[in-house]
Design a protein around this motif. Structure first.
Motif, PDB file in Angstrom:
ATOM      1  N   LYS A  68       0.843  -1.209   0.000  1.00 51.35           N
ATOM      2  CA  LYS A  68       0.000   0.000   0.000  1.00 51.35           C
ATOM      3  C   LYS A  68       0.873   1.251   0.000  1.00 51.35           C
ATOM      4  CE  LYS A  68      -3.892  -1.902   2.583  1.00 51.35           C
ATOM      5  NZ  LYS A  68      -4.528  -1.951   3.896  1.00 51.35           N
ATOM      6  N   THR A  69       1.916   1.218   0.845  1.00 49.78           N
ATOM      7  CA  THR A  69       2.793   2.387   0.936  1.00 49.78           C
ATOM      8  C   THR A  69       3.417   2.678  -0.422  1.00 49.78           C
ATOM      9  OG1 THR A  69       3.337   1.611   3.148  1.00 49.78           O
ATOM     10  CG2 THR A  69       4.692   3.380   2.283  1.00 49.78           C
ATOM     11  N   PHE A  70       3.923   1.627  -1.053  1.00 46.58           N
ATOM     12  CA  PHE A  70       4.555   1.788  -2.359  1.00 46.58           C
ATOM     13  C   PHE A  70       3.545   2.379  -3.357  1.00 46.58           C
ATOM     14  CE2 PHE A  70       5.359   0.089  -6.627  1.00 46.58           C
ATOM     15  CZ  PHE A  70       6.641   0.570  -6.836  1.00 46.58           C
ATOM     16  N   PHE A  71       2.337   1.821  -3.328  1.00 43.72           N
ATOM     17  CA  PHE A  71       1.312   2.264  -4.281  1.00 43.72           C
ATOM     18  C   PHE A  71       0.961   3.746  -4.069  1.00 43.72           C
ATOM     19  CE2 PHE A  71      -3.145   3.005  -5.354  1.00 43.72           C
ATOM     20  CZ  PHE A  71      -3.095   2.720  -6.715  1.00 43.72           C
ATOM     21  N   ILE A  72       0.703   4.116  -2.803  1.00 46.47           N
ATOM     22  CA  ILE A  72       0.297   5.501  -2.530  1.00 46.47           C
ATOM     23  C   ILE A  72       1.427   6.470  -2.865  1.00 46.47           C
ATOM     24  CG2 ILE A  72      -0.414   7.144  -0.721  1.00 46.47           C
ATOM     25  CD1 ILE A  72      -1.934   4.962   0.584  1.00 46.47           C
ATOM     26  N   TYR A  73       2.649   6.112  -2.476  1.00 51.61           N
ATOM     27  CA  TYR A  73       3.764   7.005  -2.756  1.00 51.61           C
ATOM     28  C   TYR A  73       3.957   7.197  -4.262  1.00 51.61           C
ATOM     29  CZ  TYR A  73       5.209   7.339   2.122  1.00 51.61           C
ATOM     30  OH  TYR A  73       5.262   7.613   3.459  1.00 51.61           O
ATOM     31  N   THR A  74       3.872   6.109  -5.013  1.00 51.97           N
ATOM     32  CA  THR A  74       4.058   6.245  -6.462  1.00 51.97           C
ATOM     33  C   THR A  74       2.910   7.049  -7.066  1.00 51.97           C
ATOM     34  OG1 THR A  74       4.944   4.019  -6.353  1.00 51.97           O
ATOM     35  CG2 THR A  74       4.666   4.943  -8.540  1.00 51.97           C
ATOM     36  N   ALA A  75       1.683   6.715  -6.666  1.00 46.83           N
ATOM     37  CA  ALA A  75       0.520   7.385  -7.259  1.00 46.83           C
ATOM     38  C   ALA A  75       0.539   8.888  -6.974  1.00 46.83           C
ATOM     39  CB  ALA A  75      -0.769   6.760  -6.718  1.00 46.83           C
ATOM     40  N   THR A  76       0.849   9.266  -5.724  1.00 50.27           N
ATOM     41  CA  THR A  76       0.813  10.701  -5.421  1.00 50.27           C
ATOM     42  C   THR A  76       1.951  11.443  -6.130  1.00 50.27           C
ATOM     43  OG1 THR A  76       1.984  10.253  -3.357  1.00 50.27           O
ATOM     44  CG2 THR A  76      -0.370  10.630  -3.182  1.00 50.27           C
ATOM     45  N   PHE A  80      -3.470  21.701  -0.520  1.00 51.14           N
ATOM     46  CA  PHE A  80      -4.759  22.092   0.064  1.00 51.14           C
ATOM     47  C   PHE A  80      -5.973  21.671  -0.763  1.00 51.14           C
ATOM     48  CE2 PHE A  80      -1.587  25.021   1.830  1.00 51.14           C
ATOM     49  CZ  PHE A  80      -1.731  24.677   3.166  1.00 51.14           C
ATOM     50  N   VAL A  81      -5.754  21.062  -1.922  1.00 52.23           N
ATOM     51  CA  VAL A  81      -6.895  20.557  -2.685  1.00 52.23           C
ATOM     52  C   VAL A  81      -6.793  19.042  -2.871  1.00 52.23           C
ATOM     53  CG1 VAL A  81      -8.210  20.720  -4.834  1.00 52.23           C
ATOM     54  CG2 VAL A  81      -7.112  22.776  -3.896  1.00 52.23           C
ATOM     55  N   VAL A  82      -5.663  18.600  -3.467  1.00 53.39           N
ATOM     56  CA  VAL A  82      -5.537  17.167  -3.767  1.00 53.39           C
ATOM     57  C   VAL A  82      -5.527  16.318  -2.481  1.00 53.39           C
ATOM     58  CG1 VAL A  82      -4.073  15.410  -4.828  1.00 53.39           C
ATOM     59  CG2 VAL A  82      -4.381  17.619  -5.950  1.00 53.39           C
ATOM     60  N   TYR A  83      -4.691  16.689  -1.512  1.00 52.24           N
ATOM     61  CA  TYR A  83      -4.627  15.886  -0.293  1.00 52.24           C
ATOM     62  C   TYR A  83      -5.961  15.853   0.458  1.00 52.24           C
ATOM     63  CZ  TYR A  83       0.476  15.707  -0.886  1.00 52.24           C
ATOM     64  OH  TYR A  83       1.736  15.490  -1.355  1.00 52.24           O
ATOM     65  N   PRO A  84      -6.621  17.010   0.663  1.00 50.69           N
ATOM     66  CA  PRO A  84      -7.920  16.938   1.328  1.00 50.69           C
ATOM     67  C   PRO A  84      -8.914  16.032   0.587  1.00 50.69           C
ATOM     68  CG  PRO A  84      -7.155  19.183   1.367  1.00 50.69           C
ATOM     69  CD  PRO A  84      -6.183  18.413   0.527  1.00 50.69           C
ATOM     70  N   ILE A  85      -8.877  16.069  -0.773  1.00 49.52           N
ATOM     71  CA  ILE A  85      -9.784  15.190  -1.519  1.00 49.52           C
ATOM     72  C   ILE A  85      -9.444  13.731  -1.217  1.00 49.52           C
ATOM     73  CG2 ILE A  85     -10.453  14.391  -3.830  1.00 49.52           C
ATOM     74  CD1 ILE A  85     -10.149  17.247  -4.824  1.00 49.52           C
ATOM     75  N   MET A  86      -8.149  13.440  -1.178  1.00 50.82           N
ATOM     76  CA  MET A  86      -7.754  12.055  -0.878  1.00 50.82           C
ATOM     77  C   MET A  86      -8.209  11.645   0.524  1.00 50.82           C
ATOM     78  SD  MET A  86      -3.958  11.951  -2.555  1.00 50.82           S
ATOM     79  CE  MET A  86      -3.572  10.367  -1.857  1.00 50.82           C
ATOM     80  N   LEU A  87      -8.050  12.566   1.476  1.00 51.84           N
ATOM     81  CA  LEU A  87      -8.478  12.255   2.851  1.00 51.84           C
ATOM     82  C   LEU A  87      -9.973  11.978   2.875  1.00 51.84           C
ATOM     83  CD1 LEU A  87      -6.485  14.899   4.931  1.00 51.84           C
ATOM     84  CD2 LEU A  87      -6.148  12.433   4.953  1.00 51.84           C
ATOM     85  N   ARG A  88     -10.697  12.783   2.118  1.00 48.51           N
ATOM     86  CA  ARG A  88     -12.150  12.665   2.056  1.00 48.51           C
ATOM     87  C   ARG A  88     -12.548  11.311   1.469  1.00 48.51           C
ATOM     88  NH1 ARG A  88     -16.910  16.086   1.960  1.00 48.51           N
ATOM     89  NH2 ARG A  88     -18.354  14.377   2.316  1.00 48.51           N
ATOM     90  N   VAL A 123       7.246  21.597   2.567  1.00 43.22           N
ATOM     91  CA  VAL A 123       5.963  21.487   3.284  1.00 43.22           C
ATOM     92  C   VAL A 123       5.088  20.435   2.593  1.00 43.22           C
ATOM     93  CG1 VAL A 123       3.836  22.709   3.891  1.00 43.22           C
ATOM     94  CG2 VAL A 123       6.029  23.871   4.078  1.00 43.22           C
ATOM     95  N   THR A 124       5.026  20.503   1.252  1.00 41.51           N
ATOM     96  CA  THR A 124       4.221  19.522   0.527  1.00 41.51           C
ATOM     97  C   THR A 124       4.801  18.109   0.693  1.00 41.51           C
ATOM     98  OG1 THR A 124       3.698  21.238  -1.067  1.00 41.51           O
ATOM     99  CG2 THR A 124       3.218  18.993  -1.738  1.00 41.51           C
ATOM    100  N   ASN A 125       6.126  17.993   0.626  1.00 46.25           N
ATOM    101  CA  ASN A 125       6.751  16.673   0.813  1.00 46.25           C
ATOM    102  C   ASN A 125       6.314  16.035   2.130  1.00 46.25           C
ATOM    103  OD1 ASN A 125       8.169  16.980  -1.542  1.00 46.25           O
ATOM    104  ND2 ASN A 125      10.091  17.593  -0.575  1.00 46.25           N
TER     105      ASN A 125
END
Ligand code: ASP
Length: 426
Positions: free
Chosen positions: A80-88, A257-265, A408-410
């Motif tokens: 999962k970690t590999f997948f999320i890191y690559t995808a983001t 402030f847009v992509v990450y919040p959408i992912m959290l949602r 900050v984004t990293n």
């Protein structure tokens, strides 16, 4: 009396640093005053954070891996970690390229300004070029893989740049501990757990220094940047590069402030307000230190204590992320390359841009989480794409500021991944 919360203290530190720098420039105080008497406090803070980075990565990964207990679960979380890191990271470069193609910051830079910047920063760009050359001279094509395995663990632990090697050894040691009889592994794991808790306690002490450290870092950075050159000159260059700076900052803001919040949602039950409230002191540390590795202790503390993520997940996902996952850097590199190409009048076809995506995603793994870590890889990328590497001179002036923002984004990207993985494991 109620104690002021730490993150408010850090904000006050930052604002006072800015005020001090303005005052110092305005009243014409000598730069050496700041360098000799203010900067050392920032250096002490930064060094304390760096000091715990390697032990923290090593110990928390061993504890993280062993506390996952069974190898199947470990490979699931690892996957999962590999997948999320690559995808983001892919998402970040694509976002960067899209914004750069829409705004076209390189096309608005005047020919005169371009030539001036090229001369002004030529020697600095050349220096970076020499570093790249040195790396390329000694490197065989598969050197990256060879470099992953240290020939001497103690030696690789002695340099913060070798964090990737430390990560690998820690994961392997954790897996090995899972495979030997518990009777033998138990005392070792307990030992590491004890050290882990002690390091976290140590970090708490260090973080109490953050307000002063942040004050001193901001003040000395600003005073030194303005330094002996005329402020008007700096503004002139920044103004010429305004569109470039705006493009990068816009991209980073969208991601954070847009992509990450959408992912959290989409993938968690945590609201973005709760997320940002928890993580933002770590973001402030990232902003002032420009280093994901130095921010790691703060990130881990915030994610565990304030976002309620288990040590099992954060101990595995975050140290790995601080080393290999750099969404902000990837986004920035996409924009920087397009900007330089546009400024030099080079057209980048769709295929060329797809090649940029692939290259940036792979190379961002190798970016060290230190200030300016992205510069060397950006130069290698330019060369690989056949864009004159001397073009790097165009983007050096505002890099320090953009570095603060992309870090900050990293750091935020790593924390988002930890939250997503934790909620998928519930
Ligand atoms: N300073 C960044 C970090 O530590 C790396 C870079 O983009 O230069 O995350």
């Amino acid at each position: 009396m109620r104690k002021i919360a730490l993150h408010i203290q850090i904000l006050i530190g930052m604002a006072s640093g800015l005020a001090f720098a303005l005052l110092s420039v305005k009243l014409g105080w000598s730069t050496s005053l700041t360098t000799n008497y203010i900067k050392p406090f920032g250096t002490v803070f930064l060094n304390s954070l760096k000091m715990v980075a390697i032990p923290l990565v090593f110990v928390s990964l061993v504890v993280g891996v062993t506390s996952i207990e069974d190898v199947t679960k470990l490979s699931r979380i690892g996957g999962k970690t590999f997948f999320i890191y690559t995808a983001t990271t892919i998402l970040a470069v694509v976002l960067g390229l899209t914004i750069a193609n829409l705004i076209e910051p390189g096309k608005v830079i005047a020919g005169q300004t371009r030539d001036r910047l090229m001369t002004l920063y030529a020697s600095e760009a050349e220096q970076r070029g020499e570093t790249v050359q040195a790396i390329q001279n000694q490197n065989a094509p598969l050197q990256i893989f060879v470099d992953l395995i240290p020939e001497n663990l103690v030696a690789s632990m002695s340099k913060n740049e070798h964090l990737l090697q430390v990560v690998l050894v820690a994961i392997m040691l954790g897996i090995a501990l899972l495979r030997i009889p518990p009777r033998k592994s138990r005392p070792v794991v307990l030992f590491f757990e004890g050290i882990n808790d002690a390091i976290i306690e140590l970090i708490r002490f260090i973080m109490n220094l953050a307000p002063i450290g942040v004050f001193s870092l901001v003040a000395s950075l600003l005073v030194e940047v303005v330094g002996d050159s005329k402020p008007s000159e700096i503004f002139e260059i920044l103004y010429a590069l305004l569109w470039y700076v705006v493009t990068v900052v816009l991209g980073l803001v969208c991601m954070t402030f847009v992509v990450y919040p959408i992912m959290l949602r989409l993938f968690t039950r945590m609201s973005y307000v709760q997320f940002f409230k928890g993580i933002y002191p770590a973001q402030l540390v990232a902003f002032t230190t420009s280093s994901s590795s130095a921010t790691l202790p703060a990130t881990m503390e915030r994610v565990e204590k304030h976002l309620g993520i288990s040590e099992e997940i954060s101990g595995f996902v975050l140290p790995l992320g601080a080393t290999v996952n750099m969404d902000g850097t990837a986004l920035y590199q996409g924009i920087a390359i397009v900007f330089i190409a546009q400024a030099l009048g080079i057209e980048l076809s769709t295929t060329a841009q797809l090649i940029i995506v692939a290259n940036v995603v792979i190379s961002s793994v190798g970016v060290a989480g230190v200030p300016g870590g992205a510069m060397v890889t950006t130069m290698i990328l330019l060369q690989a794409l056949g864009i004159p590497a001397a073009g790097l001179a165009l983007i050096l002036a505002p890099d320090r500021i953009l570095d603060m923002c992309r870090t900050v984004t990293n750091v935020t990207g790593d924390a988002v991944a930890a939250v997503i993985i934790a909620s998928s494991e519930k």
